[in-house]
Design an enzyme around this catalytic site. Structure first.
Site, mmCIF file in Angstrom:
data_model
loop_
_atom_site.group_PDB
_atom_site.id
_atom_site.type_symbol
_atom_site.label_atom_id
_atom_site.label_comp_id
_atom_site.label_asym_id
_atom_site.label_seq_id
_atom_site.Cartn_x
_atom_site.Cartn_y
_atom_site.Cartn_z
ATOM 1 N N GLY A 8 81.976 34.049 65.528
ATOM 2 C CA GLY A 8 83.276 33.425 65.832
ATOM 3 C C GLY A 8 83.803 32.634 64.641
ATOM 4 O O GLY A 8 84.446 31.596 64.791
ATOM 5 N N LEU A 10 86.182 32.943 62.539
ATOM 6 C CA LEU A 10 87.609 32.793 62.211
ATOM 7 C C LEU A 10 88.320 31.861 63.187
ATOM 8 O O LEU A 10 89.538 31.738 63.147
ATOM 9 C CB LEU A 10 88.291 34.168 62.191
ATOM 10 C CG LEU A 10 87.650 35.206 61.249
ATOM 11 C CD1 LEU A 10 88.461 36.498 61.242
ATOM 12 C CD2 LEU A 10 87.523 34.663 59.827
ATOM 13 N N GLY A 11 87.576 31.186 64.053
ATOM 14 C CA GLY A 11 88.186 30.296 65.032
ATOM 15 C C GLY A 11 88.446 28.908 64.465
ATOM 16 O O GLY A 11 88.304 28.665 63.257
ATOM 17 N N GLN A 12 88.825 27.987 65.361
ATOM 18 C CA GLN A 12 89.204 26.639 64.915
ATOM 19 C C GLN A 12 88.069 25.951 64.155
ATOM 20 O O GLN A 12 88.284 25.381 63.086
ATOM 21 C CB GLN A 12 89.626 25.772 66.120
ATOM 22 C CG GLN A 12 90.267 24.458 65.695
ATOM 23 C CD GLN A 12 90.447 23.477 66.847
ATOM 24 O OE1 GLN A 12 89.984 23.687 67.966
ATOM 25 N NE2 GLN A 12 91.119 22.373 66.570
ATOM 26 N N ARG A 36 86.853 40.786 65.084
ATOM 27 C CA ARG A 36 87.844 41.530 64.301
ATOM 28 C C ARG A 36 88.301 40.669 63.119
ATOM 29 O O ARG A 36 88.041 39.460 63.099
ATOM 30 C CB ARG A 36 89.045 41.924 65.160
ATOM 31 C CG ARG A 36 89.798 40.784 65.805
ATOM 32 C CD ARG A 36 91.018 41.310 66.546
ATOM 33 N NE ARG A 36 90.656 41.860 67.830
ATOM 34 C CZ ARG A 36 90.845 41.219 68.993
ATOM 35 N NH1 ARG A 36 91.392 40.018 69.009
ATOM 36 N NH2 ARG A 36 90.487 41.767 70.130
ATOM 37 N N ASP A 54 80.854 41.893 67.568
ATOM 38 C CA ASP A 54 81.190 41.434 68.919
ATOM 39 C C ASP A 54 79.878 40.915 69.508
ATOM 40 O O ASP A 54 78.910 41.691 69.628
ATOM 41 C CB ASP A 54 81.745 42.610 69.735
ATOM 42 C CG ASP A 54 82.152 42.173 71.136
ATOM 43 O OD1 ASP A 54 81.569 41.207 71.659
ATOM 44 O OD2 ASP A 54 83.048 42.815 71.711
ATOM 45 N N TYR A 143 84.594 28.291 82.288
ATOM 46 C CA TYR A 143 84.139 27.823 80.974
ATOM 47 C C TYR A 143 83.014 26.792 81.136
ATOM 48 O O TYR A 143 81.960 26.885 80.495
ATOM 49 C CB TYR A 143 85.342 27.208 80.251
ATOM 50 C CG TYR A 143 85.072 26.595 78.891
ATOM 51 C CD1 TYR A 143 84.606 27.365 77.831
ATOM 52 C CD2 TYR A 143 85.344 25.244 78.660
ATOM 53 C CE1 TYR A 143 84.406 26.796 76.570
ATOM 54 C CE2 TYR A 143 85.160 24.679 77.406
ATOM 55 C CZ TYR A 143 84.685 25.464 76.367
ATOM 56 O OH TYR A 143 84.495 24.891 75.131
ATOM 57 N N LYS A 147 79.075 26.866 80.070
ATOM 58 C CA LYS A 147 78.537 25.871 79.128
ATOM 59 C C LYS A 147 77.300 25.188 79.703
ATOM 60 O O LYS A 147 76.337 24.931 78.986
ATOM 61 C CB LYS A 147 79.619 24.855 78.741
ATOM 62 C CG LYS A 147 80.679 25.418 77.812
ATOM 63 C CD LYS A 147 80.101 25.753 76.443
ATOM 64 C CE LYS A 147 81.057 26.435 75.517
ATOM 65 N NZ LYS A 147 80.441 26.896 74.273
#
Ligand code: NAD
Ligand code: AKB
Length: 318
Positions: A8, A10-12, A36, A54, A143, A147
């Site tokens: 992940g 490319l996320g925040q 991607r 993925d 979510y 978690k």
């Protein structure tokens, strides 16, 4: 020297953490991955190895871990709270099967795993003020369910198989480099964009709704500090309460007005995200993180606002 895989990336968080880790450990030792490629992240994708992974695909994950002789996985790929309520089955698949795949390959290849949990592990029955480290965790979002289950699964892999798993319960994170990926606390990022662009913001979170928050530089420090923490000091592992500040929309607006006096705030409350926000703590107790690995954030609300407006203004050319 660690050899790190970031999922992940490319996320925040990942977009900033990956570049920070590359500075610390060298470009060749930090492998970025995401499901991607993404426009606007060319520097990250070109400054070191980038793999399409993925996390729901355990075979591909295993191939990449073996190919690059990874010893540490920073697992960030996830579906966040608001998107998770729109697509609960995707949230379950990515957050649970993705984490399971990461832990399995970590067990097989002897990797350490860092993965963030969230304030979303708490729910309506949790004490909302000064929320303790060890308390009731009965969330009412998909979510939050993933978690809590993720924290338990990480602890299970530590106790049962000796996998070095560590995590923090992040509050809402505020940053200017990459937009947040579809959470409930995102309003506290959008407000700065709109303050600079339009001098006004319409909040989807209602007046008086307090939530824990943190500026990204502190979040990045938390990850690096906990990754490097002396294991003999860790009583907890998955996952530590960490917070830097707690505010409601009026308080962040007041902080912005110290720099942009004409800034106006109004409300158009989204019932779904409001219900989620209502079920999360007003403020958490992060004493365990302070005692076990010296957690000590640098930014309070006004210091964050000053830096955020300056850096975001520069980025937007305003
Ligand atoms: P984000 O949504 O910005 O980034 C997650 C990335 O994962 C995205 O780029 C997305 O494309 C990618 N992704 C989604 N599904 C994937 C899959 N199947 N395979 C590979 N990649 C996939 O999220 P973030 O804010 O960077 O969060 C990272 C972690 O930190 C998550 O576990 C999140 O729950 C946690 N966290 C974040 C915050 C916050 O405020 N940002 C707060 C608490 C916890
Ligand atoms: C969200 O709002 O979903 C995230 C989080 C606090 O986990 N920012």
């Amino acid at each position: 020297m660690k050899k790190i895989l970031v999922t992940g990336a490319l996320g925040q968080i990942g977009s900033e953490l990956t570049m920070g880790l590359r500075e610390q450990y060298g470009n060749a030792n930090v492998i970025a991955s995401s499901r991607r490629t993404k426009e606007g992240h060319e520097e990250l994708m070109e400054s070191g190895i980038f793999e399409i992974v993925d996390v729901a695909d355990g075979e591909k994950l295993s191939e990449v871990v073996k190919k690059h002789r990874i010893d540490t996985i920073v697992h960030l790929a996830a579906i966040l709270s608001a998107v998770g309520e729109e697509r609960p089955n995707q949230a379950w698949n990515v957050n649970m099967n993705g984490l399971y795949n990461v832990l399995e390959i970590a067990r097989e290849e002897d990797c350490a795993v860092f993965t963030p949990s969230s304030i979303a592990v708490f729910g309506d029955s949790t004490p909302p003020d000064n929320t303790p480290q060890d308390t009731i965790q009965r969330p009412n979002t998909m979510y939050g369910v993933t978690k809590v289950a993720g924290e338990l699964l990480c602890d299970y892999y530590y106790h049962r198989f000796g996998v070095d798993t560590r995590g923090v319960r992040f509050p809402g994170l505020i940053s200017y480099k990459t937009l947040p990926g579809g959470g409930t606390t995102d309003y506290a990022v959008h407000i700065y964009y709109d303050a600079l662009k339009h001098k006004r913001y319409t909040s989807f979170i209602g007046k008086g709704t307090k939530m824990d928050m943190m500026y990204m530089p502190d979040a990045l420090d938390a990850i690096v500090q906990l990754l490097d923490a002396d294991p003999s000091r860790l009583i907890h592992r998955n996952a530590f309460n960490v917070t830097a500040m707690s505010f409601d929309p009026e308080e962040i607006a007041a902080s912005i007005r110290k720099k942009i006096p004409e800034f106006e705030l109004d409300y158009d409350v989204d019932p779904v995200r409001q219900a989620i926000a209502n079920s999360w703590p007003n403020s958490m107790d992060d004493t365990a993180a302070r005692e076990e690995w010296d957690w000590n954030p640098k930014y309070d609300l006004d210091a964050m606002t000053e830096d955020m407006l300056a850096k975001l203004g520069e980025k937007l050319g305003l």
